[in-house]
Design a protein around this motif. Sequence first.
Motif, PDB file in Angstrom:
ATOM      1  N   PHE A 132       0.829  -1.204   0.000  1.00 13.88           N
ATOM      2  CA  PHE A 132       0.000   0.000   0.000  1.00 13.88           C
ATOM      3  C   PHE A 132       0.869   1.263   0.000  1.00 13.88           C
ATOM      4  CE2 PHE A 132      -2.930   3.139   1.983  1.00 13.88           C
ATOM      5  CZ  PHE A 132      -3.993   3.004   1.111  1.00 13.88           C
ATOM      6  N   ARG A 186       1.901   1.040  -7.076  1.00  7.18           N
ATOM      7  CA  ARG A 186       0.604   1.726  -6.996  1.00  7.18           C
ATOM      8  C   ARG A 186      -0.249   1.631  -8.256  1.00  7.18           C
ATOM      9  NH1 ARG A 186       1.152   6.685  -3.574  1.00  7.18           N
ATOM     10  NH2 ARG A 186       1.935   4.964  -2.310  1.00  7.18           N
ATOM     11  N   GLU A 196      -4.176   0.582  -8.028  1.00  3.52           N
ATOM     12  CA  GLU A 196      -4.988   1.794  -7.840  1.00  3.52           C
ATOM     13  C   GLU A 196      -5.647   2.169  -9.161  1.00  3.52           C
ATOM     14  OE1 GLU A 196      -6.978   3.904  -6.570  1.00  3.52           O
ATOM     15  OE2 GLU A 196      -5.667   4.756  -5.004  1.00  3.52           O
ATOM     16  N   GLN A 202      -0.977  13.293  -6.704  1.00  7.10           N
ATOM     17  CA  GLN A 202      -1.692  12.373  -7.580  1.00  7.10           C
ATOM     18  C   GLN A 202      -2.829  13.094  -8.303  1.00  7.10           C
ATOM     19  OE1 GLN A 202      -0.977   8.179  -5.106  1.00  7.10           O
ATOM     20  NE2 GLN A 202      -3.070   8.880  -5.405  1.00  7.10           N
ATOM     21  N   PHE A 241      -6.419  12.171 -10.453  1.00  9.23           N
ATOM     22  CA  PHE A 241      -7.362  11.066 -10.544  1.00  9.23           C
ATOM     23  C   PHE A 241      -8.152  11.148 -11.841  1.00  9.23           C
ATOM     24  CE2 PHE A 241      -6.551  12.073  -6.119  1.00  9.23           C
ATOM     25  CZ  PHE A 241      -6.112  10.844  -5.659  1.00  9.23           C
ATOM     26  N   LYS A 242      -8.744  10.026 -12.198  1.00  7.41           N
ATOM     27  CA  LYS A 242      -9.601  10.003 -13.378  1.00  7.41           C
ATOM     28  C   LYS A 242     -10.761  10.959 -13.136  1.00  7.41           C
ATOM     29  CE  LYS A 242      -8.358   5.343 -14.707  1.00  7.41           C
ATOM     30  NZ  LYS A 242      -8.628   3.928 -14.389  1.00  7.41           N
ATOM     31  N   ILE A 263     -14.440  12.385 -13.011  1.00  2.90           N
ATOM     32  CA  ILE A 263     -15.804  11.876 -12.883  1.00  2.90           C
ATOM     33  C   ILE A 263     -16.728  12.887 -13.543  1.00  2.90           C
ATOM     34  CG2 ILE A 263     -17.634  11.132 -11.323  1.00  2.90           C
ATOM     35  CD1 ILE A 263     -15.558  10.778  -9.138  1.00  2.90           C
ATOM     36  N   ARG A 274      -9.881  15.983 -10.349  1.00  2.00           N
ATOM     37  CA  ARG A 274      -9.324  16.247  -9.023  1.00  2.00           C
ATOM     38  C   ARG A 274      -7.859  15.853  -8.955  1.00  2.00           C
ATOM     39  NH1 ARG A 274     -14.350  18.250  -8.881  1.00  2.00           N
ATOM     40  NH2 ARG A 274     -15.068  18.679  -6.771  1.00  2.00           N
ATOM     41  N   ASN A 328      -2.360   8.278   5.265  1.00  4.52           N
ATOM     42  CA  ASN A 328      -2.186   9.294   4.219  1.00  4.52           C
ATOM     43  C   ASN A 328      -3.006  10.514   4.617  1.00  4.52           C
ATOM     44  OD1 ASN A 328      -0.785   7.352   2.736  1.00  4.52           O
ATOM     45  ND2 ASN A 328      -2.509   6.875   1.389  1.00  4.52           N
ATOM     46  N   VAL A 338      -7.801  14.521   1.670  1.00  4.45           N
ATOM     47  CA  VAL A 338      -8.003  13.127   2.015  1.00  4.45           C
ATOM     48  C   VAL A 338      -7.324  12.781   3.341  1.00  4.45           C
ATOM     49  CG1 VAL A 338      -5.978  12.398   0.669  1.00  4.45           C
ATOM     50  CG2 VAL A 338      -7.834  10.795   1.023  1.00  4.45           C
ATOM     51  N   VAL A 343      -6.686   9.009   5.032  1.00  2.00           N
ATOM     52  CA  VAL A 343      -6.877   7.569   4.845  1.00  2.00           C
ATOM     53  C   VAL A 343      -5.994   6.822   5.837  1.00  2.00           C
ATOM     54  CG1 VAL A 343      -6.226   5.688   3.278  1.00  2.00           C
ATOM     55  CG2 VAL A 343      -7.580   7.570   2.400  1.00  2.00           C
ATOM     56  N   TYR A 382      -9.846  -0.250   7.111  1.00  2.00           N
ATOM     57  CA  TYR A 382      -9.510   0.834   6.174  1.00  2.00           C
ATOM     58  C   TYR A 382     -10.491   1.974   6.408  1.00  2.00           C
ATOM     59  CZ  TYR A 382      -9.079   3.427   1.763  1.00  2.00           C
ATOM     60  OH  TYR A 382      -8.922   4.411   0.823  1.00  2.00           O
ATOM     61  N   LEU A 422     -21.461  11.424  -6.809  1.00  2.00           N
ATOM     62  CA  LEU A 422     -20.390  11.140  -5.855  1.00  2.00           C
ATOM     63  C   LEU A 422     -20.677   9.883  -5.041  1.00  2.00           C
ATOM     64  CD1 LEU A 422     -18.344  13.520  -5.907  1.00  2.00           C
ATOM     65  CD2 LEU A 422     -18.822  13.733  -3.489  1.00  2.00           C
ATOM     66  N   GLU A 463     -16.610   2.273  -6.128  1.00  6.15           N
ATOM     67  CA  GLU A 463     -15.142   2.275  -6.138  1.00  6.15           C
ATOM     68  C   GLU A 463     -14.496   1.723  -4.867  1.00  6.15           C
ATOM     69  OE1 GLU A 463     -13.213   2.840  -8.796  1.00  6.15           O
ATOM     70  OE2 GLU A 463     -15.019   3.220  -9.987  1.00  6.15           O
ATOM     71  N   TYR A 464     -15.079   1.980  -3.694  1.00 10.45           N
ATOM     72  CA  TYR A 464     -14.425   1.491  -2.468  1.00 10.45           C
ATOM     73  C   TYR A 464     -14.394  -0.037  -2.392  1.00 10.45           C
ATOM     74  CZ  TYR A 464     -13.603   6.032  -0.274  1.00 10.45           C
ATOM     75  OH  TYR A 464     -13.138   7.293   0.020  1.00 10.45           O
ATOM     76  N   PHE A 477     -11.847  -1.229  -4.899  1.00  6.90           N
ATOM     77  CA  PHE A 477     -10.483  -0.995  -4.420  1.00  6.90           C
ATOM     78  C   PHE A 477     -10.051  -2.069  -3.419  1.00  6.90           C
ATOM     79  CE2 PHE A 477      -8.893   0.648  -0.287  1.00  6.90           C
ATOM     80  CZ  PHE A 477      -7.538   0.451  -0.533  1.00  6.90           C
TER      81      PHE A 477
HETATM   82  O1  16C Z   1      -6.569   4.776  -0.383  1.00  5.09           O
HETATM   83  C1  16C Z   1      -6.526   4.593  -1.585  1.00  5.09           C
HETATM   84  N1  16C Z   1      -5.491   5.001  -2.333  1.00  5.09           N
HETATM   85  C2  16C Z   1      -4.311   5.640  -1.825  1.00  5.09           C
HETATM   86  C3  16C Z   1      -3.235   5.648  -2.872  1.00  5.09           C
HETATM   87  O2  16C Z   1      -3.650   6.214  -4.067  1.00  5.09           O
HETATM   88  C4  16C Z   1      -4.567   7.049  -1.332  1.00  5.09           C
HETATM   89  C5  16C Z   1      -5.495   7.807  -2.173  1.00  5.09           C
HETATM   90  C6  16C Z   1      -6.452   8.559  -1.759  1.00  5.09           C
HETATM   91  C7  16C Z   1      -7.264   9.390  -2.654  1.00  5.09           C
HETATM   92  C8  16C Z   1      -8.673   8.986  -2.625  1.00  5.09           C
HETATM   93  C9  16C Z   1      -9.472   9.928  -3.483  1.00  5.09           C
HETATM   94  C10 16C Z   1      -9.826   9.301  -4.758  1.00  5.09           C
HETATM   95  C11 16C Z   1     -10.667  10.231  -5.552  1.00  5.09           C
HETATM   96  C12 16C Z   1     -10.937   9.588  -6.828  1.00  5.09           C
HETATM   97  C13 16C Z   1     -11.795  10.416  -7.691  1.00  5.09           C
HETATM   98  C14 16C Z   1     -11.876   9.814  -9.044  1.00  5.09           C
HETATM   99  C15 16C Z   1     -12.481   8.465  -9.046  1.00  5.09           C
HETATM  100  C16 16C Z   1     -12.696   8.055 -10.441  1.00  5.09           C
HETATM  101  C17 16C Z   1     -13.130   6.659 -10.532  1.00  5.09           C
HETATM  102  C18 16C Z   1     -13.740   6.409 -11.857  1.00  5.09           C
HETATM  103  C19 16C Z   1     -13.092   5.311 -12.566  1.00  5.09           C
HETATM  104  O3  16C Z   1      -4.981   6.971  -0.006  1.00  5.09           O
HETATM  105  C20 16C Z   1      -7.672   3.886  -2.303  1.00  5.09           C
HETATM  106  C21 16C Z   1      -8.676   4.887  -2.700  1.00  5.09           C
HETATM  107  C22 16C Z   1      -9.934   4.303  -3.259  1.00  5.09           C
HETATM  108  C23 16C Z   1     -10.788   5.439  -3.753  1.00  5.09           C
HETATM  109  C24 16C Z   1     -12.213   5.079  -3.956  1.00  5.09           C
HETATM  110  C25 16C Z   1     -12.995   6.193  -4.589  1.00  5.09           C
HETATM  111  C26 16C Z   1     -13.473   7.213  -3.604  1.00  5.09           C
HETATM  112  C27 16C Z   1     -14.320   8.249  -4.253  1.00  5.09           C
HETATM  113  C28 16C Z   1     -14.629   9.333  -3.287  1.00  5.09           C
HETATM  114  C29 16C Z   1     -15.221  10.535  -3.937  1.00  5.09           C
HETATM  115  C30 16C Z   1     -14.161  11.444  -4.498  1.00  5.09           C
HETATM  116  C31 16C Z   1     -14.625  12.819  -4.810  1.00  5.09           C
HETATM  117  C32 16C Z   1     -14.181  13.242  -6.172  1.00  5.09           C
HETATM  118  C33 16C Z   1     -14.869  14.489  -6.596  1.00  5.09           C
HETATM  119  C34 16C Z   1     -15.146  14.526  -8.068  1.00  5.09           C
END
Ligand code: 16C
Length: 246
Positions: free
Chosen positions: A93, A99, A103, A124, A126-127, A129, A135, A154, A174, A176, A201, A216, A223-224, A227
Motif C-alpha cells: 500500500f 501503486r 490503484e 496524484q 485522478f480520473k 468523474i 481532481r 495518508n 483526504v 486515509v 480501512y 459522488l 469504487e471502495y 479498491f
Molecule cells: O486509499 C486509496 N489510495 C491511496 C493511494 O492512491 C490514497 C489515495 C487517496 C485518494 C482517494 C481519493 C480518490 C478520488 C478519486 C476520484 C476519481 C475516481 C474516479 C473513478 C472512476 C473510474 O490513499 C484507495 C482509494 C480508493 C478510492 C475510492 C474512490 C473514492 C471516491 C470518493 C469521492 C471522491 C470525490 C471526487 C470528486 C469529483
Amino acid sequence: SVHTRDEVELPPPAIDNRLTVHPLWPEIDRISTEQIQAAFEGVGGEIGWQLFAEEGDMRMYRREMEVDGMVMDPLKAMHKVRGVSAREMCHYFFNPRYRYEWETTLETMTIVEEISSDAMVFHQTFKRIWPASQRDALFWSHVRADGDTYAVTNHSTTNNDYPANTGACIRLFVTVCLACRTSCPAGERPTRDNITTSIAYCSTVNPGGWAPAGVLRAVYKREYPKFLKRFTSYVQEQCHGKPLAM
Ligand code: 16C
C-alpha cells in the motif's frame, strides 16, 4: 546479513530517525496515532454508521455527512485476508512502485518528497468523474508498526511547488488509514498457510469543490469495494510463493 531487495524495503519495525527531524513530523505523528487508534474501533452499535457493502469477510460502512452541500461521507471498511501479513499489506500500500498495479482511480502519481524509508509526499491526479472537474491531491504517507498493528496513514498537505486549483484540477483533501493485524493459531509458528490478517480501512475525502452528491455517492459505492477487493487480492498474488515477512 543477506537481504533481497524486497526485504530491505519492507516497512521498518521502528520509526526512521530521518522522519523525526522533519518539519512534518509532529503532524505526521499526531494524525497517524489518532487514525491507528480509531481504526479498529467498532462501528456495530454506533449511531450513524450504515452498512453499504458486504461480501465474504468484507464489510463497508459509511456515515452520511454533507458540509455546505458537499458530500464528505466517512468510510470504514473491515476485511480479513489469509496468507499475507500486516507488514506485507502495508508494504504494497505504501510503496509507490506497485501503486499503478492496484490503484484504478489514478491518472498520474509523482513523488514530491522522499522524507525517509517510512514517509513520503505524493502528488496524484485522478480520473475525471463526469460532470465534475478533474481532481488532484497532495498528501504525505507514513507507514509504521504500532504494537501488534502495521498501518499506513495518508493525509493532505501543502507544498509551494504544487499549488492547489491553478490548473485543470480541483484539489481534494483526504485522510486515509489502512491498519492491519495478523493472527495465527495459538502455539503455532506463523506461516502462509495459517495466518489471517484483519484489515481496517478508513477514508474521508473532501471533494474540495462542487460535485453532484448523487454522482459522488454512486462512485463511492462502486469504487471502495472495488479498491479493497482488488488491493487485497493483488497482495495475495504478489506474496504467493515468497517467504513470509512478519
Ligand atoms: O486509499 C486509496 N489510495 C491511496 C493511494 O492512491 C490514497 C489515495 C487517496 C485518494 C482517494 C481519493 C480518490 C478520488 C478519486 C476520484 C476519481 C475516481 C474516479 C473513478 C472512476 C473510474 O490513499 C484507495 C482509494 C480508493 C478510492 C475510492 C474512490 C473514492 C471516491 C470518493 C469521492 C471522491 C470525490 C471526487 C470528486 C469529483
